[in-house]
Design an enzyme around this catalytic site. Sequence first.
Site: not given
Length: 728
Positions: A456-458, A480, A485, A487, A528
């Site tokens: 879990l690390a963009e 996702q 976006i 990071p 979101h």
Amino acid sequence: MELAVSGVGAPEKEAAVEGLSRQRLIEIYRLMALSRSLDDREILLKRQQKIFFQISAAGHEALQVGAALALRPGYDWFFPYYRDRALCLALGVTPGEMMLQAVGASTDPASGGRQMPTHWSSPSLHIVSTSSSTATQLLHAVGCAEAGRYFSRHPEAAERATGDYRAFRDVTFHGDEVVLACIGEGSTSQGEFWEALNTASNAKLPVIFCVEDNGYAISVPVEVNTPGGNISRLVANFPNFHFAEIDGTDPVACLLAFQAAAEYCRAGLGPAFVHGHCIRLYSHSLSDDDRLYRSTAERAADTLRDPVTRMQMRLMRDGILTAEQVDELERWVEREAGEAAARALEAPLPSVASIPAHVYSEDLDPSSCTFATEAVSDADRGDAETNAARTMVDLINACLHDEMRRDPRIVVYGEDVADASREGALEEVKGKGGVFKLTAGLQTEFGSERVFNSPLAEANIVGRAVGYALRGMKPVVEIQFFDYIWPAMHQIRNELALMRWRSNGNWAAPVVIRAPIGGYISGGAIYHSQSGESIFTHIPGLRVVFPSNALDANGLLRTAIRCDDPVLFLEHKRLYRESYGRAPYPGQEFSIPFGKAKVVRAGTHITLVTYGAVVPRALQAAEQARRLHGIDVEVLDLRTLSPYDWEAIAVSVRKTSRVIVAYEDMLSWGYGAEIAARIADELFEDLDAPVKRIGAMDTFVAYQPVLEDAILPQRETILKTIVNLRKF
Ligand SMILES: Cc1ncc(C[n+]2csc(CCOP(=O)(O)OP(=O)(O)O)c2C)c(N)n1
Ligand SMILES: [Mg+2]
């Protein structure tokens, strides 16, 4: 580079120190001394204002030469950082090439005058273009190692193919190749450092992480960056690693440590971590003065550990070189550096005309008619039953399946994109396949080597993709939600989009990033529902695509995957399953060129330029305008935002003389600002009214639908603007 010194460089049979021949020891010293001499020469040139920046390897030479001599240039892969002069020299970058970069010559092979000195790049040596950003390169190294492993296991994927980006990539790989990634100790504070260790450890990748610990990050001492002051202690619990903590001023210890690390990696046991304690003999760069923040005693203590002086004394003490031979070698080194500098000062400067070269691929133009193909529906193929209209989700998923079947170099990864990381579960469960199901079934069909979940690390997702793509693979990764976006922004802007331009065309990273974007989803709220496409269209080197319907999404994604540039592919969440814009499956070869807008409604009174989820709203407003007011609006769907179809805009505005630019993002500084400005500038004579913009309020999107409706542009606002504009 031959050393013409009597008695130096002659073959020597007997081993001298720790299994290293006399010849080898002299070679180590020669490289260290030459590196130092090049730094000193550059410092002179900077003081004479003949070059414009200088940062040195002084104090790091032993560690860097040790690393280089343990590895194989042109076979292994190298991700250096800006202080790695001695490393690159020992790998084979010549003094002449270094000086060409220092003066910014057009013949600078690393960047053609675009990058600062010591920002390395050499395709033949496998030294990948390096930026000034600290720590980004580690994730590239990880992706590079993953690609090497993939090609070793699937050599058929390396075969050249025509008709897409593969035609322009020569792929080479070796089953036992190693990747070296270097970093300063201060930069281990960056998240990307930890993200790289995470994946290297989990996947047991053959990456040697080399921390060049000189105790300072500009003026910040190590204990401020690293809790406890020692990075080795912090990383010690990472599984699968080989660890070494060494005196980075002793080249023999360094060489032996890197040899052991390389052996571990080549055997496939996992990554290695070599932590070398070295010194920063000069200030951080010539723009810094360390007397402002370091005590005299501390600086003097460093001087006593100068690796070049110590190696020289050791060679004399052990009878390997006489004082005369040392003098002779020093004179040779000085001459080499001096001649390289003199030649570079005569070299041609880059032309202003060369500036735009290599922003994008010069080989494959995604706007070209090669990508304009006809849709072949199921009905055309005589399969009327399956000719049902499909959603955008269906047709994106179908395109991913088609392309993965066609091109074995495609890998798909991101958060939750796999069907199930624990493969055994797939015998009883259907699988996840993405939070919006865009990647459903891909892992089941293509296996876990090609479709997998990322941490879990963009930044990890995009940084590794850069490394994969450098090697000729085609990562099609998912962020996702567009809202997360950020990071990865550092990787997207400073690395992905810049790789080709900054290396003057040496390297490229044609990655596809898919990201669900936008609001109108009732309850998506702040995190979101975001738009923000203009932030990315403002990045030269990146293509930005934003389809409004299922068919365009399918054709544009195919072009994105086959093209040779990095692409941000924005998928509007509200349009994913909308009944608007559904279409039959268009076949495996359907593609749409970038930069070609579509007139989705022809009209004569007003031009409405838009894209994404505003397209259906604009069409409804246009229909009402006709019915209620007799106004005939032409609606133009841009489809791709960078490049965009200026010709189509101009043709329509010349016809109607009135134009509205409508977009979902906040009004101020939004994408439409540029379009409106250009229309006002270049089509002024054709206009009968001011250029109007419609966008969201200048706030984020709120949770309560009453607020969301008021914040985002609606059909009613568009209609009102149309009616008002007609009155002009
Ligand atoms: C992401 C990023 N932040 C800040 C900088 C500015 N900067 C350049 S070098 C540096 C210090 C790096 O220290 P370290 O990692 O210890 O390497 P050293 O220069 O000491 O070899 C900083 C803050 C940068 N280049 N990149
Ligand atoms: Mg440092």
